[in-house]
Motif scaffolding. Structure first.
Motif, PDB file in Angstrom:
ATOM      1  N   LYS A 352       0.840  -1.207   0.000  1.00 38.90           N
ATOM      2  CA  LYS A 352       0.000   0.000   0.000  1.00 38.90           C
ATOM      3  C   LYS A 352       0.873   1.255   0.000  1.00 38.90           C
ATOM      4  CE  LYS A 352      -3.980   1.986   2.453  1.00 38.90           C
ATOM      5  NZ  LYS A 352      -4.893   1.849   1.300  1.00 38.90           N
ATOM      6  N   MET A 355       2.539   2.144  -3.358  1.00 35.59           N
ATOM      7  CA  MET A 355       1.666   2.759  -4.362  1.00 35.59           C
ATOM      8  C   MET A 355       1.699   4.296  -4.300  1.00 35.59           C
ATOM      9  SD  MET A 355       0.411   0.412  -6.253  1.00 35.59           S
ATOM     10  CE  MET A 355       2.028  -0.350  -6.052  1.00 35.59           C
ATOM     11  N   GLN A 358       4.390   7.094  -6.878  1.00 31.60           N
ATOM     12  CA  GLN A 358       4.035   7.097  -8.300  1.00 31.60           C
ATOM     13  C   GLN A 358       5.067   7.824  -9.165  1.00 31.60           C
ATOM     14  OE1 GLN A 358       1.600   5.416  -9.932  1.00 31.60           O
ATOM     15  NE2 GLN A 358       1.181   4.444  -7.952  1.00 31.60           N
ATOM     16  N   LYS A 362       5.556   5.263 -12.267  1.00 33.51           N
ATOM     17  CA  LYS A 362       5.133   5.649 -13.623  1.00 33.51           C
ATOM     18  C   LYS A 362       6.224   5.378 -14.662  1.00 33.51           C
ATOM     19  CE  LYS A 362       6.591  10.512 -13.229  1.00 33.51           C
ATOM     20  NZ  LYS A 362       7.756  10.366 -14.086  1.00 33.51           N
ATOM     21  N   GLU A 367       3.108  -1.874 -15.800  1.00 35.74           N
ATOM     22  CA  GLU A 367       2.317  -1.299 -14.719  1.00 35.74           C
ATOM     23  C   GLU A 367       2.383  -2.192 -13.480  1.00 35.74           C
ATOM     24  OE1 GLU A 367      -2.276   0.044 -13.619  1.00 35.74           O
ATOM     25  OE2 GLU A 367      -1.838  -0.884 -15.560  1.00 35.74           O
ATOM     26  N   THR A 369       0.451  -2.849 -10.011  1.00 40.00           N
ATOM     27  CA  THR A 369      -0.717  -2.611  -9.161  1.00 40.00           C
ATOM     28  C   THR A 369      -0.367  -2.978  -7.720  1.00 40.00           C
ATOM     29  OG1 THR A 369      -1.569  -4.857  -9.381  1.00 40.00           O
ATOM     30  CG2 THR A 369      -2.216  -3.252 -11.088  1.00 40.00           C
ATOM     31  N   GLU A 370      -1.271  -2.664  -6.817  1.00 36.87           N
ATOM     32  CA  GLU A 370      -1.027  -3.036  -5.423  1.00 36.87           C
ATOM     33  C   GLU A 370      -0.937  -4.545  -5.271  1.00 36.87           C
ATOM     34  OE1 GLU A 370      -3.064  -2.232  -1.043  1.00 36.87           O
ATOM     35  OE2 GLU A 370      -3.364  -0.767  -2.659  1.00 36.87           O
ATOM     36  N   GLU A 371      -1.748  -5.279  -6.035  1.00 34.49           N
ATOM     37  CA  GLU A 371      -1.677  -6.740  -5.990  1.00 34.49           C
ATOM     38  C   GLU A 371      -0.346  -7.242  -6.530  1.00 34.49           C
ATOM     39  OE1 GLU A 371      -3.780  -8.931  -4.531  1.00 34.49           O
ATOM     40  OE2 GLU A 371      -4.678  -7.063  -3.757  1.00 34.49           O
ATOM     41  N   ASP A 372       0.147  -6.592  -7.577  1.00 32.16           N
ATOM     42  CA  ASP A 372       1.460  -6.965  -8.112  1.00 32.16           C
ATOM     43  C   ASP A 372       2.544  -6.750  -7.061  1.00 32.16           C
ATOM     44  OD1 ASP A 372       0.475  -7.588 -10.690  1.00 32.16           O
ATOM     45  OD2 ASP A 372       0.644  -5.495 -11.326  1.00 32.16           O
TER      46      ASP A 372
END
Length: 381
Positions: A352, A355, A358, A362, A367, A369-372
């Motif tokens: 978390k 994230m 950025q 970027k 990309e 994600t938080e799950e990644d």
């Protein structure tokens, strides 16, 4: 070809023994009150230099209490010390944290801006006092970058200040200052420099102007890091690492880093793990995650490391990941988060926190994600 701006110090002096040149250059400018930031272990190494400056009529004050990962509160204390001294110039002699603080002190010593308002890109409104950087490790490349990192205690997260005003007036890169760096720090800082070069080369915003520095930095570090870890006084290896680290630093302004650094910030922020160690542990896993998004460049990274090309770019790229993993192991660097005491229960909050970075995510070729991020962290247990 897309436009790019390459910032660098007004003067770069590179070479074993070049600290002597600093005294000549400094006294010629007529500055008189030099605030020197360093660390206790480095202070004896600059005793002759400060004596020379004092004999020439320069008043010096040495601040050597910088922590490994300086915080916002640490910085404020140092800034106040520089103001009390009445510094008209600042010199940083040390690793990346020392150099970062030097840049910020010189910039804010006469400014009304507050450090908390400067995190991000382009918020510094004017140039500060003259300052020079003199690295004693081959890692961050801070001496030639427009970036500075501090730990923000409010969020338990390391944050960056990025501005052309943080570019040093002069950088003196003397590999001799790295000869006594312990093997552990040599390994961790070297992997940090290697990460800079790899992330810049495979970056979404990579550029041919910067690719030249990044590829040569990869080659120099990959071929010389283990040598320097095994023998700190291997002059050829130390010079190669200093040069590779400088090349990595030159990549930071125009292109910067990506997911490895973004994911490392929560590790350093919450658990106070050194930046280089965090990057070293994360690098192979992030490379695997990214490879499909830029397989040709990851294959070129592998070849720069010394890997023989395979039948396909995919195979070559994976061999490169294996090489980086083995290099870390050979240098004595842990390969899992378990080994450095980070519980798996921290994965969710680290993901978390990552994230929020950025400005670096970027840049990543794929990309994240938080799950990644959770998956990458989890793969390191």
């Amino acid at each position: 070809m897309k436009e790019i701006t390459l910032l660098q110090p007004a003067k770069i002096v590179f070479g074993t023994g070049c600290t002597e040149q600093f005294c000549k250059d400094y006294t010629a400018m007529g500055l008189k009150r030099l605030f020197i930031l360093t660390a206790p272990v480095i202070r004896p190494m600059i005793a002759e230099m400060t004596a020379t400056l004092n004999a020439a009529g320069v008043a010096t004050e040495i601040y050597d209490e910088i922590r490994q990962e300086p915080s916002v509160n640490d910085f404020k204390k140092i800034l106040e010390a520089a103001r009390r001294f009445g510094a008209d110039s600042v010199l940083g002699v040390g690793g990346g944290s020392v150099l970062d603080v030097c840049k910020l002190v010189a910039t804010l010593v006469d400014s009304e801006q507050q450090i908390e308002d400067l995190f991000g890109i382009g918020f510094i409104n004017k140039r500060g006092k003259w300052f020079a950087c003199m690295p004693t490790t081959s890692g961050t490349g801070s001496e030639v970058s427009p970036n500075a990192i501090l730990l923000d205690e409010r969020d338990a997260l390391k944050k960056g200040v990025v501005s052309p005003h943080l570019m040093a007036d002069a950088a003196y890169i003397d590999p001799k200052l790295t000869w006594t760096v312990p093997a552990k720090i040599t390994a961790e800082t070297g992997m940090d420099a290697l990460t800079h070069c790899i992330e810049a080369y495979t970056n979404k915003f990579a550029h041919p102007v910067i690719d030249v520095y990044a590829l040569e930095g990869i080659r120099l570090i990959a071929h010389n890091l283990l040598r320097a870890v095994k023998d700190g006084k291997d002059v050829e290896a130390r010079e190669a690492l200093s040069l590779g680290s400088m090349y990595g630093g030159l990549c930071l302004g125009p292109v910067n880093t990506a997911a490895v650094h973004a994911l490392s910030y929560p590790i350093g922020g919450e658990f106070h793990i050194s930046h280089g160690l965090s990057n070293a542990i994360l690098l192979p896993s992030v490379m695997r995650f990214n490879c499909s998004a830029n397989v040709k460049k990851y294959a070129q990274v592998a070849v720069a490391c010394g890997v023989e090309p395979c039948a396909t770019d995919e195979e070559t790229a994976m061999k490169g990941v294996e090489f980086i993993t083995q290099l870390s192991k050979d240098c004595g660097i842990p390969t899992t988060l378990t080994e450095i005491g980070i519980p798996q229960t921290a994965v969710e909050r680290m993901a978390k926190a990552a994230m929020n970075v950025q400005r670096l995510l970027k840049n990543n070729p794929r990309e994240v994600t938080e799950e990644d991020a959770k998956a990458i962290y989890s793969s390191l247990y």
